[in-house]
Scaffold this active site. Structure first.
Site, PDB file in Angstrom:
ATOM      1  N   GLU A  22      50.611  39.653 -60.199  1.00 52.20           N
ATOM      2  CA  GLU A  22      50.384  40.431 -58.987  1.00 52.20           C
ATOM      3  C   GLU A  22      51.533  41.402 -58.742  1.00 52.20           C
ATOM      4  O   GLU A  22      51.354  42.441 -58.109  1.00 52.20           O
ATOM      5  CB  GLU A  22      50.216  39.495 -57.778  1.00 52.20           C
ATOM      6  CG  GLU A  22      49.627  40.188 -56.562  1.00 52.20           C
ATOM      7  CD  GLU A  22      49.163  39.217 -55.491  1.00 52.20           C
ATOM      8  OE1 GLU A  22      47.946  39.022 -55.359  1.00 52.20           O
ATOM      9  OE2 GLU A  22      50.023  38.644 -54.789  1.00 52.20           O
ATOM     10  N   HIS A  68      46.552  18.588 -76.527  1.00 53.10           N
ATOM     11  CA  HIS A  68      45.231  18.033 -76.841  1.00 53.10           C
ATOM     12  C   HIS A  68      44.120  18.990 -76.440  1.00 53.10           C
ATOM     13  O   HIS A  68      42.954  18.591 -76.352  1.00 53.10           O
ATOM     14  CB  HIS A  68      45.066  16.689 -76.117  1.00 53.10           C
ATOM     15  CG  HIS A  68      46.084  15.672 -76.511  1.00 53.10           C
ATOM     16  ND1 HIS A  68      45.934  14.840 -77.609  1.00 53.10           N
ATOM     17  CD2 HIS A  68      47.295  15.369 -75.982  1.00 53.10           C
ATOM     18  CE1 HIS A  68      47.000  14.063 -77.732  1.00 53.10           C
ATOM     19  NE2 HIS A  68      47.845  14.366 -76.755  1.00 53.10           N
ATOM     20  N   LYS A 123      39.317  43.167 -51.949  1.00 51.93           N
ATOM     21  CA  LYS A 123      38.915  42.556 -50.680  1.00 51.93           C
ATOM     22  C   LYS A 123      37.963  43.465 -49.905  1.00 51.93           C
ATOM     23  O   LYS A 123      36.971  43.011 -49.326  1.00 51.93           O
ATOM     24  CB  LYS A 123      40.152  42.270 -49.832  1.00 51.93           C
ATOM     25  CG  LYS A 123      41.064  41.172 -50.377  1.00 51.93           C
ATOM     26  CD  LYS A 123      42.296  41.035 -49.485  1.00 51.93           C
ATOM     27  CE  LYS A 123      43.263  39.998 -50.025  1.00 51.93           C
ATOM     28  NZ  LYS A 123      44.499  39.905 -49.205  1.00 51.93           N
TER      29      LYS A 123
END
Length: 489
Positions: free
Chosen positions: A308, A339, A458
């Site tokens: 950001e 894993h 947004k």
């Protein structure tokens, strides 16, 4: 091998492609870097696009949390009252659970710190608080938390710098419905809510009493805010003294960053190696691999901090740039990653750089000696695995007869290590990454303290939400229009 030490942590960059001397000769900091670094330390470095100073480093003072010796801060008073069991809900029952409702920097840092440092609480709290975190706008986390808490004994922290974040307010609107069978809205606001924001007026307009408001400065960016009142959940989980120790660790790293020569400066070297890997080697991603379960949230936190801040295509003075800036940050808890995605790291085609974060030793207070010894043995197992995979990623294992057993190697990495994870070394680690991001932003001539791409997203979401909620024909692209119609039905 040269180990660079500072503020309780150390950097081993011997698995990078260049020696430190060669790095400093090839990647040179701008002439005005020292001046800008001092501005950052003083709190007068300018976030030019938002026209305000950058002040998060000023939060790293005990006085910022506890207050001056003759006047205890509201933050400290709240922490002590809640952890002592003296904060009573509207029906007279002590508060036993806290839910932090926030997103981005209002969630990632407090959540990470609360989990990592829980064992360091040392204030003999009479009231062990269950601290929960809710961030997702879809309500999924609320769905899990609400059945295990009681409105009469739960306090909600509404954490939002602007106090207008739609994700956070959507969660709180649901909470306001949930409490109604047992509390009135007025009772809930007066006894069960703390607001944390830089916008006191909006908190007051919402109905939160002034005595239950915590504020922090406009110059403290969300992703840099765990040092401020946003860090309240850390203090509630771990105690006020522990949170103060985190601040002390961050301040110690500030001093190291401000004074150490470049060749002995942990954040500067992390930044310059990152620049070299990005621009000269063409590596566009950095895997963050902590080898201690308490730091398992570190990759997510650094993802926001770095991407950001430095994921930009425009300079600080709003000119288009034609060179790569911040890399993709990803990763996971190292022992689990072995894993999962380590197969690709060792034998896939893609180039990457890595930061291994290693804790050498761990105390086990509260356990029987035999159990403590086994836990220490497990920590050594983690150390061995970290060093083994780091070595294999760098040097590989050549096998010309069996491609299945060939490990190409050649992946540069840092090793960031500490003798033990403590609140101080945790604070120093986070501050080091902040200063790395700042240094790279100065080098790339970008503003690391705004996020225009986030803001536009947004606004677009608000437009689409309005379309979902009405009956007018949607006016977006064909795919979006079709999904809106499907969502309406």
């Amino acid at each position: 091998m040269t180990l660079i030490n500072g503020a309780g942590i150390a950097l081993d960059a011997s698995y990078q492609e260049l020696s430190i001397d060669d790095l400093l000769s090839q990647v040179r900091l701008p002439e005005d870097f020292a001046q800008k670094r001092q501005q950052l330390m003083r709190g007068d470095y300018k976030n030019v696009s938002e026209n305000r100073n950058v002040t998060h480093t000023l939060c790293r003072s005990v006085h910022a949390v506890s207050g001056l010796s003759n006047q205890e801060s509201r933050f400290a008073q709240m922490v002590k009252k809640l952890r002592s069991g003296r904060w009573l809900g509207a029906t007279g029952k002590p508060i036993t659970a806290v839910v932090n409702v926030g997103v981005g920097g209002s969630d990632l840092g407090p959540n990470m710190g609360s989990f990592a440092l829980k064992e360091f609480a040392n204030d003999s709290a009479l009231n062990e608080l269950d601290v929960h975190f809710v961030s997702s706008m879809d309500g999924g986390q609320l769905y899990a938390v609400l059945p295990i808490i009681d409105p009469e004994t739960t306090l909600f922290i509404i954490a939002s710098k602007s106090f207008g974040t739609i994700d956070t307010l959507a969660n709180i609107d649901t909470v306001r419905q949930w409490i109604k069978p047992q509390l009135t809205e007025q009772q809930w606001l007066e006894a069960h809510v703390i607001g944390v924001s830089s916008n006191a007026k909006k908190m007051t307009d919402y109905g939160i009493p002034a005595a239950h408001q915590l504020t922090f400065g406009e110059g403290v960016g969300g992703r840099y805010s765990l040092w401020s009142a946003i860090g309240l959940p850390i203090a509630l989980s771990c105690g006020l003294q522990t949170f103060e120790r985190v601040l002390a660790g961050g301040k110690a790293m500030d001093e190291h960053f401000a004074s150490a020569p470049d060749a002995e400066n942990i954040p500067v070297l992390m930044a310059l190696y990152g620049i070299y890997n990005r621009q000269q080697l063409g590596i566009n991603n950095l895997a963050v691999l902590p080898y201690d379960g308490r730091l398992r949230m570190l990759p997510n936190y650094l993802q926001q901090l770095d991407m950001e801040s430095n994921g930009k295509q425009a300079s600080a003075d709003n000119q288009a740039i034609d060179y790569p800036t911040g890399p993709i940050i990803w990763g996971g808890f190292g022992p689990n990653g072995q894993h999962a995605f380590f197969q690709h790291l060792h034998q896939g085609y893609d180039q990457f750089a890595a930061d291994f974060v290693l804790v050498l030793k761990r105390q086990a207070p509260g356990f029987a000696p035999e159990v403590a010894a086994k836990l220490a043995e497990q920590q050594r197992l983690s150390v061995a695995n970290c060093l083994a995979h780091r070595q294999l990623m760098k040097f590989g294992s050549k096998n010309t007869e069996s491609p299945r057993d060939h490990y190409p190697g050649g992946h540069p990495s840092n090793l960031i290590l500490m003798d033990e994870l403590t609140p101080e070394t945790f604070g120093a680690l986070i501050a080091a990454y902040e200063h790395k991001v700042f240094t790279q932003g100065v080098y790339w001539q970008i503003n690391s303290f705004d996020q225009p791409g986030v803001e536009l997203g947004k606004k677009c979401a608000i437009d689409i939400l309005a379309a979902v909620n009405n009956d007018e024909p949607p006016a977006f692209d064909e795919s979006t229009n079709a999904i809106i119609e499907k969502a309406r039905s």
